[in-house]
Design a protein around this motif. Structure first.
Motif, short mmCIF file in Angstrom:
data_model
loop_
_atom_site.label_atom_id
_atom_site.label_comp_id
_atom_site.label_asym_id
_atom_site.label_seq_id
_atom_site.Cartn_x
_atom_site.Cartn_y
_atom_site.Cartn_z
N ASP A 58 0.36 12.13 -10.08
CA ASP A 58 0.88 11.53 -8.84
C ASP A 58 -0.15 10.58 -8.26
O ASP A 58 -1.37 10.81 -8.35
CB ASP A 58 1.18 12.63 -7.81
CG ASP A 58 2.29 13.56 -8.28
OD1 ASP A 58 3.18 13.06 -9.00
OD2 ASP A 58 2.27 14.74 -7.91
N TYR A 59 0.35 9.50 -7.67
CA TYR A 59 -0.51 8.54 -6.99
C TYR A 59 0.00 8.37 -5.56
O TYR A 59 1.21 8.41 -5.32
CB TYR A 59 -0.50 7.18 -7.69
CG TYR A 59 -1.20 7.19 -9.03
CD1 TYR A 59 -2.57 7.03 -9.12
CD2 TYR A 59 -0.46 7.36 -10.20
CE1 TYR A 59 -3.22 7.05 -10.35
CE2 TYR A 59 -1.09 7.38 -11.44
CZ TYR A 59 -2.47 7.22 -11.50
OH TYR A 59 -3.10 7.24 -12.72
N THR A 60 -0.89 8.15 -4.63
CA THR A 60 -0.50 7.93 -3.23
C THR A 60 -0.07 6.48 -3.04
O THR A 60 -0.79 5.56 -3.47
CB THR A 60 -1.68 8.23 -2.29
OG1 THR A 60 -2.06 9.59 -2.47
CG2 THR A 60 -1.29 7.99 -0.83
N MET A 61 1.10 6.27 -2.43
CA MET A 61 1.56 4.91 -2.10
C MET A 61 1.40 4.70 -0.60
O MET A 61 1.90 5.48 0.20
CB MET A 61 3.02 4.72 -2.51
CG MET A 61 3.56 3.33 -2.14
SD MET A 61 5.22 3.04 -2.77
CE MET A 61 4.83 2.57 -4.45
N THR A 62 0.69 3.66 -0.23
CA THR A 62 0.46 3.39 1.19
C THR A 62 1.73 2.83 1.85
O THR A 62 2.65 2.34 1.17
CB THR A 62 -0.67 2.37 1.37
OG1 THR A 62 -0.26 1.13 0.78
CG2 THR A 62 -1.96 2.85 0.72
N LEU A 117 4.68 0.46 0.34
CA LEU A 117 6.06 0.94 0.36
C LEU A 117 6.98 -0.05 1.07
O LEU A 117 8.13 -0.25 0.66
CB LEU A 117 6.12 2.30 1.06
CG LEU A 117 7.50 2.98 1.11
CD1 LEU A 117 7.98 3.27 -0.31
CD2 LEU A 117 7.43 4.25 1.92
N SER A 118 6.49 -0.71 2.13
CA SER A 118 7.33 -1.64 2.90
C SER A 118 7.76 -2.84 2.07
O SER A 118 8.74 -3.51 2.38
CB SER A 118 6.58 -2.11 4.15
OG SER A 118 5.47 -2.91 3.80
N ALA A 119 7.00 -3.13 1.00
CA ALA A 119 7.38 -4.23 0.13
C ALA A 119 8.69 -3.93 -0.61
O ALA A 119 9.43 -4.84 -0.99
CB ALA A 119 6.27 -4.52 -0.87
N PHE A 120 8.98 -2.63 -0.82
CA PHE A 120 10.20 -2.24 -1.51
C PHE A 120 11.36 -2.01 -0.54
O PHE A 120 12.50 -2.31 -0.85
CB PHE A 120 9.95 -0.96 -2.31
CG PHE A 120 8.98 -1.14 -3.44
CD1 PHE A 120 9.40 -1.66 -4.65
CD2 PHE A 120 7.65 -0.82 -3.28
CE1 PHE A 120 8.50 -1.84 -5.69
CE2 PHE A 120 6.74 -1.00 -4.30
CZ PHE A 120 7.17 -1.52 -5.52
N SER A 121 11.08 -1.49 0.62
CA SER A 121 12.14 -1.19 1.58
C SER A 121 11.60 -1.34 2.99
O SER A 121 10.79 -0.53 3.44
CB SER A 121 12.66 0.25 1.37
OG SER A 121 13.72 0.51 2.25
N PRO A 122 12.03 -2.40 3.71
CA PRO A 122 11.46 -2.68 5.04
C PRO A 122 12.02 -1.72 6.09
O PRO A 122 13.01 -2.01 6.75
CB PRO A 122 11.91 -4.12 5.30
CG PRO A 122 13.16 -4.28 4.50
CD PRO A 122 12.99 -3.42 3.29
N PHE A 123 11.37 -0.57 6.26
CA PHE A 123 11.85 0.42 7.21
C PHE A 123 11.62 -0.02 8.66
O PHE A 123 12.13 0.60 9.58
CB PHE A 123 11.13 1.76 6.97
CG PHE A 123 11.54 2.42 5.69
CD1 PHE A 123 12.82 2.92 5.53
CD2 PHE A 123 10.64 2.53 4.64
CE1 PHE A 123 13.19 3.53 4.35
CE2 PHE A 123 11.01 3.14 3.45
CZ PHE A 123 12.29 3.65 3.31
N ASN A 124 10.81 -1.06 8.87
CA ASN A 124 10.47 -1.44 10.24
C ASN A 124 11.43 -2.47 10.83
O ASN A 124 11.10 -3.16 11.78
CB ASN A 124 9.04 -2.00 10.30
CG ASN A 124 8.86 -3.20 9.39
OD1 ASN A 124 9.63 -3.40 8.47
ND2 ASN A 124 7.84 -4.00 9.67
#
Length: 416
Positions: free
Chosen positions: A19-23, A27-34
């Motif tokens: 497992d790797y930690t995704m910042t 992550l926002s590059a894939f799905s803009p939650f903001n």
């Protein structure tokens, strides 16, 4: 290595238990939650979401209330934003559109869409009869007369200037009632302010002659433009009231007549099951007159029940926010289009609407057509670039330099 290769293939099977930690930033590059996207059925295009890149399609009739304000400094794209929505409504729906145009910016568009352009001033050839009588489908004759009597009384109060005593009110009420009952019985010419003037003079009381003298300027004098028979098509689905040349002495009475005509149209459309969209450019100008301000306040609160929506456009945001009553208009607007804001308006809006500091750059020194949309509780940064190499752009732009360049280009092409 084989397990690593199989894990990368589109099987959906992980064969490497690492497992790797995704910042959050990655992550926002894939799905803009903001950000939030709006894609209403039958929505009007308001531009592109600057965060997600998706189109913004808004159907204001789906909101809690469909009122809107378009705010921004001169040159920020207010009228272009309003015209873009007007075009979509006229071309894609059967709703009616009514415009109040104080700066003569919508005439060309109105004529191109086969609407009715009504230029009002003391010397104009267009006339709206202040005493036009219209009975609603579900309204009795007596109720219709009483409603019109109330309007005539308000009109006389504005003409005379201030409140009038009970004797004068009773006399005006009696005369207007006589005029409308006579019209209904005889079905002759529609009464006008001149009819009221003659009826007041014919009364036995001396007060009648005094009141007739008070309204003479607007009935038979130089400001009698609203005392003549209506000669424009007020039934057209696109109406533009051009008040650019209306004298200040005529403005209060003129706006009273125009707003009464608009209210009659909204009421008629509700009975016919039609939607009505009202656009008022430079709305702060109407705040100067007590009656028009009260009318707007009531309209903003009640228009949803009539199947309509109101849009106010202004660059003087500070004027709109000066009083508790005017701030209530924005509070009763589910949608705000905030384009480039001045340095004084920006902190006021931020405080009132709770705009976070991170969103303020979207309304600070931005290009025309760019800004921040507030729809309900959502704040959405947007950009709307209208193609300039189109005939439609030349019709709706108010940039005089661009209009002149286009004119010169056409002249050069015609010579060649």
């Amino acid at each position: 290595q084989v397990d690593g290769l199989n894990t990368t293939l589109p099987y959906g099977i992980c064969r490497v238990s690492v497992d790797y930690t995704m910042t959050t930033e990655a992550l926002s590059a894939f799905s803009p939650f903001n950000t939030r996207d709006l894609n209403h059925p039958h929505g009007v295009y308001f531009g592109q979401n600057l965060v997600s890149g998706n189109m913004i399609l808004i159907n204001r009739l789906m909101l809690q209330n469909s009122n809107c304000f378009i705010l921004g400094v001169s040159g920020s794209g207010k009228s272009m934003t309003g015209k873009n929505e007007i075009l979509s409504i006229v071309l894609n729906t059967d709703a009616d559109v009514i415009l109040i145009d104080p700066d003569r910016e919508y005439g060309k568009l109105t004529q191109k869409l086969n609407g009715e352009l009504i230029c009002l001033s003391e010397v104009s050839e267009n006339h709206i009869n202040a005493m036009d009588f219209r009975q609603a489908h579900d309204e009795s004759i007596e109720n219709a007369i009483k409603r019109k009597q109330s309007f005539v009384l308000s009109l006389c109060e504005e003409i005379i200037g201030g409140n009038i005593d009970s004797k004068a009110r009773s006399l005006i009420d009696r005369c207007s009632g006589n005029i409308y009952r006579r019209y209904i019985k005889e079905q002759k010419e529609m009464p006008t302010l001149r009819s009221l003037y003659e009826e007041l003079k014919a009364q036995p009381e001396e007060l009648g002659k005094e009141l007739a003298l008070e309204i003479e300027l607007y009935a038979t004098g130089s400001l009698n433009t609203f005392a003549q028979t209506t000669n424009v098509d007020t039934e057209n689905r696109l109406l533009c009231y051009d008040i650019h040349e209306m004298d200040e002495d005529l403005m209060t009475v003129g706006m009273l007549v125009v707003l009464d005509s608009i209210m009659n149209r909204i009421s008629q459309n509700r009975e016919d099951g039609k939607k009505t969209f009202i656009f008022i450019d430079e709305i702060y100008l109407l705040f100067r007159h007590e009656y028009t301000f009260k009318f707007l306040s009531q309209l903003w609160k009640r228009v949803r029940k009539y199947g309509g929506s109101c849009t106010g456009l202004t660059q003087n945001v500070e004027d709109v926010l000066q009083t508790r009553e005017s701030r209530a208009l924005i509070a009763n607007s589910e949608m705000l289009v905030m384009l480039n804001q001045s340095g004084t308006d920006r902190p006021i809006l931020a405080d009132m609407l709770k705009i976070p500091e991170s969103q303020l750059p979207y309304i600070t020194g931005v290009r025309p057509g760019h800004g921040l949309l507030k729809v309900g509780s959502a704040l959405i940064p947007f950009g709307n670039e209208f193609p300039k190499d189109t005939e439609l752009y030349q019709i709706i732009t108010t940039n005089q330099d661009e209009i002149q360049r286009h004119k010169q280009k056409n002249e050069k092409s015609s010579k060649q």
